[in-house]
Write a protein that holds these residues in place. Structure first.
Motif, PDB file in Angstrom:
ATOM      1  N   VAL A  85       7.475  10.759 -10.901  1.00 10.31           N
ATOM      2  CA  VAL A  85       8.483  10.138  -9.607  1.00 10.31           C
ATOM      3  C   VAL A  85       7.367   9.519  -8.741  1.00 10.31           C
ATOM      4  O   VAL A  85       7.119   8.916  -8.391  1.00 10.31           O
ATOM      5  N   LEU A  86       5.782  10.579  -8.641  1.00  7.65           N
ATOM      6  CA  LEU A  86       4.732   9.872  -7.855  1.00  7.65           C
ATOM      7  C   LEU A  86       4.369   8.673  -8.363  1.00  7.65           C
ATOM      8  O   LEU A  86       3.772   7.236  -7.260  1.00  7.65           O
ATOM      9  N   ARG A  87       4.013   8.399  -9.706  1.00  6.19           N
ATOM     10  CA  ARG A  87       3.810   7.648 -10.653  1.00  6.19           C
ATOM     11  C   ARG A  87       4.285   6.722 -10.449  1.00  6.19           C
ATOM     12  O   ARG A  87       4.241   4.820 -10.287  1.00  6.19           O
ATOM     13  N   LEU A  88       5.723   6.914  -9.821  1.00  7.68           N
ATOM     14  CA  LEU A  88       6.803   5.842 -10.290  1.00  7.68           C
ATOM     15  C   LEU A  88       7.014   4.768  -8.828  1.00  7.68           C
ATOM     16  O   LEU A  88       6.604   3.725  -9.159  1.00  7.68           O
ATOM     17  N   LEU A  89       6.537   5.445  -7.768  1.00  6.00           N
ATOM     18  CA  LEU A  89       6.764   4.660  -6.542  1.00  6.00           C
ATOM     19  C   LEU A  89       4.881   4.015  -6.339  1.00  6.00           C
ATOM     20  O   LEU A  89       5.127   3.711  -6.010  1.00  6.00           O
ATOM     21  N   ARG A  90       4.225   4.597  -7.085  1.00 11.53           N
ATOM     22  CA  ARG A  90       2.464   3.909  -6.971  1.00 11.53           C
ATOM     23  C   ARG A  90       2.896   2.380  -7.672  1.00 11.53           C
ATOM     24  O   ARG A  90       2.471   2.309  -7.536  1.00 11.53           O
ATOM     25  N   ALA A 126      18.891  -3.125 -13.555  1.00 10.71           N
ATOM     26  CA  ALA A 126      18.109  -4.028 -13.721  1.00 10.71           C
ATOM     27  C   ALA A 126      16.850  -2.608 -12.509  1.00 10.71           C
ATOM     28  O   ALA A 126      15.687  -2.453 -13.670  1.00 10.71           O
ATOM     29  N   VAL A 127      16.908  -2.336 -11.647  1.00 10.07           N
ATOM     30  CA  VAL A 127      16.487  -1.429 -11.409  1.00 10.07           C
ATOM     31  C   VAL A 127      16.632  -0.075 -11.212  1.00 10.07           C
ATOM     32  O   VAL A 127      15.897   0.469 -11.783  1.00 10.07           O
ATOM     33  N   LEU A 128      17.650   0.368 -12.220  1.00  6.74           N
ATOM     34  CA  LEU A 128      18.121   1.548 -13.436  1.00  6.74           C
ATOM     35  C   LEU A 128      17.095   1.106 -14.399  1.00  6.74           C
ATOM     36  O   LEU A 128      16.120   2.442 -14.914  1.00  6.74           O
ATOM     37  N   GLU A 129      16.790   0.288 -15.068  1.00  8.84           N
ATOM     38  CA  GLU A 129      15.866   0.008 -16.225  1.00  8.84           C
ATOM     39  C   GLU A 129      14.306   1.063 -15.416  1.00  8.84           C
ATOM     40  O   GLU A 129      13.621   1.076 -16.050  1.00  8.84           O
ATOM     41  N   ARG A 130      13.880   0.231 -14.457  1.00  3.80           N
ATOM     42  CA  ARG A 130      12.833  -0.158 -13.879  1.00  3.80           C
ATOM     43  C   ARG A 130      12.681   1.498 -13.673  1.00  3.80           C
ATOM     44  O   ARG A 130      11.635   1.857 -13.703  1.00  3.80           O
ATOM     45  N   VAL A 131      13.365   2.506 -13.405  1.00  2.00           N
ATOM     46  CA  VAL A 131      12.982   3.782 -13.111  1.00  2.00           C
ATOM     47  C   VAL A 131      13.222   4.543 -14.049  1.00  2.00           C
ATOM     48  O   VAL A 131      13.528   5.847 -14.036  1.00  2.00           O
ATOM     49  N   THR A 151       0.547  -1.062   0.433  1.00  2.00           N
ATOM     50  CA  THR A 151      -0.294  -0.268   0.079  1.00  2.00           C
ATOM     51  C   THR A 151       1.184   1.263   0.224  1.00  2.00           C
ATOM     52  O   THR A 151       1.915   1.376   0.103  1.00  2.00           O
ATOM     53  N   PHE A 152       0.092   2.541  -0.513  1.00  2.00           N
ATOM     54  CA  PHE A 152       0.653   3.290  -1.005  1.00  2.00           C
ATOM     55  C   PHE A 152       0.646   4.751   0.416  1.00  2.00           C
ATOM     56  O   PHE A 152      -0.778   5.421  -0.322  1.00  2.00           O
ATOM     57  N   THR A 153       0.547   5.355   1.036  1.00  2.00           N
ATOM     58  CA  THR A 153       0.141   6.209   2.451  1.00  2.00           C
ATOM     59  C   THR A 153       0.552   7.352   2.593  1.00  2.00           C
ATOM     60  O   THR A 153       1.919   7.461   2.320  1.00  2.00           O
ATOM     61  N   ALA A 154      -0.227   7.961   2.347  1.00  2.30           N
ATOM     62  CA  ALA A 154      -0.020   9.777   2.384  1.00  2.30           C
ATOM     63  C   ALA A 154       0.378   9.998   3.797  1.00  2.30           C
ATOM     64  O   ALA A 154      -1.385  10.179   4.173  1.00  2.30           O
ATOM     65  N   VAL A 155       0.953  10.905   4.388  1.00  2.00           N
ATOM     66  CA  VAL A 155       1.035  11.679   5.831  1.00  2.00           C
ATOM     67  C   VAL A 155       0.604  13.009   5.949  1.00  2.00           C
ATOM     68  O   VAL A 155       1.572  13.229   5.422  1.00  2.00           O
ATOM     69  N   ARG A 169       3.014  -3.131  -8.203  1.00  2.00           N
ATOM     70  CA  ARG A 169       3.403  -3.666  -9.034  1.00  2.00           C
ATOM     71  C   ARG A 169       4.909  -4.885  -8.693  1.00  2.00           C
ATOM     72  O   ARG A 169       5.273  -5.911  -8.086  1.00  2.00           O
ATOM     73  N   GLY A 170       5.959  -4.639  -7.015  1.00  2.00           N
ATOM     74  CA  GLY A 170       6.675  -4.639  -6.916  1.00  2.00           C
ATOM     75  C   GLY A 170       7.098  -5.303  -5.188  1.00  2.00           C
ATOM     76  O   GLY A 170       7.600  -5.320  -4.379  1.00  2.00           O
ATOM     77  N   GLY A 171       5.661  -4.328  -4.781  1.00  2.00           N
ATOM     78  CA  GLY A 171       4.471  -5.630  -3.106  1.00  2.00           C
ATOM     79  C   GLY A 171       5.137  -5.033  -2.394  1.00  2.00           C
ATOM     80  O   GLY A 171       4.883  -4.639  -1.000  1.00  2.00           O
TER      81      GLY A 171
END
Length: 263
Positions: free
Chosen positions: A189-194, A133-138, A43-47, A199-201
């Motif tokens: 950046v927010l779309r990437l975090l989401r 792999a992680v750089l491709e992911r971002v 889950t993605f939570t904003a405070v 997708r990554g759990g």
């Protein structure tokens, strides 16, 4: 707007009756006041909350960066209370990723070396192909040999996210992660975090003052005077901004009835 999911046993981070006080008995400042909350896996939570509401203190206690005055914090099954600094440092390196407003990249290192840094600080070598792999992911696979000064602000924050992901953490904490970015770059950046969460759990928890940023989260938690006063699920930026304007009412028991009726 969706309804709140039922509380289960799948919390990656759990705070139970957490309080944080500063100062002496005579001039005590209460940053958190008996806070209990869970953050579920994936889950993605904003405070959110006004200045001084306890947002950053909540994040720091949840991440083991600050010690609660009372209560307990469990992160990925590990009770943080009672761990010494060496144990907390190990836990943060292995189970937590951090993304801050300041990108905190080392200018002399390449993008690839910045991403691999958390593993090297922990005395580990990246698995073969893991950094690529992680750089491709971002979306920065072609920039691994560049240095931070050769990248835009948005690209540097993507590097910071890749660095947070390289250890495959249970949770990613962000303190105003889009605060230094223009609107378009912040949205990317927010779309990437989401996407990382869904997708990554991973679980993501960010502190933000921006209703647009918060609208990308699954849940928005509102703090006032060190207490959780409300939550919204799947809310629009307009609904979040409207709720923010009435946070002071929750801190006033006489106005509580009014606040409960605010949408």
């Amino acid at each position: 707007m969706t309804t709140a999911p039922a509380q289960g046993n799948d919390d990656v981070v759990r705070l139970d009756k957490v309080s944080r006080h500063y100062g002496t008995e005579r001039n005590r400042v209460v940053a958190l006041d008996d806070v209990s909350i869970g953050f579920r896996r994936g889950t993605f939570t904003a405070v959110m909350g006004p200045s001084g509401s306890g947002k950053t203190t909540l994040l720091q206690c949840a991440a083991g960066l600050d010690q609660p005055s009372a209560g307990s914090v469990v992160l990925d099954g590990q009770e943080l209370t009672g761990l010494d600094e060496k144990e907390l440092t190990r836990l943060r390196r292995e189970r937590i990723g951090f993304v801050f407003q300041a990108f905190n990249l080392l200018p002399a290192l390449t993008v690839a070396d910045n991403v691999a840094l958390p593993l090297r600080l922990a005395g580990r070598k990246p698995e073969r192909g893991a950094v690529d792999a992680v750089l491709e992911r971002v979306g920065l696979g072609s920039r691994k040999s560049h240095r931070p000064g050769e990248l835009s602000g948005g690209q540097q924050q993507r590097v910071a996210i890749a660095r947070a992901l390289i250890t495959r953490p249970a949770v990613i904490f962000g303190d105003e992660p889009t605060g230094a970015l223009d609107t378009r770059t912040a949205l990317e950046v927010l779309r990437l975090l989401r996407e990382t969460v869904h997708r990554g759990g991973q679980t993501a928890i960010i502190v933000t003052h921006d209703p647009v940023a918060a609208s990308h989260a699954d849940r928005v938690v509102f703090l006032a005077d060190g207490r959780i006063v409300n939550e919204l699920y799947g809310a629009s930026a307009d609904a979040i901004a409207e709720r923010m304007t009435h946070l002071g009412a929750w801190g006033d028991p006489a106005a509580a009835g009014f606040a409960e009726g605010v949408v």
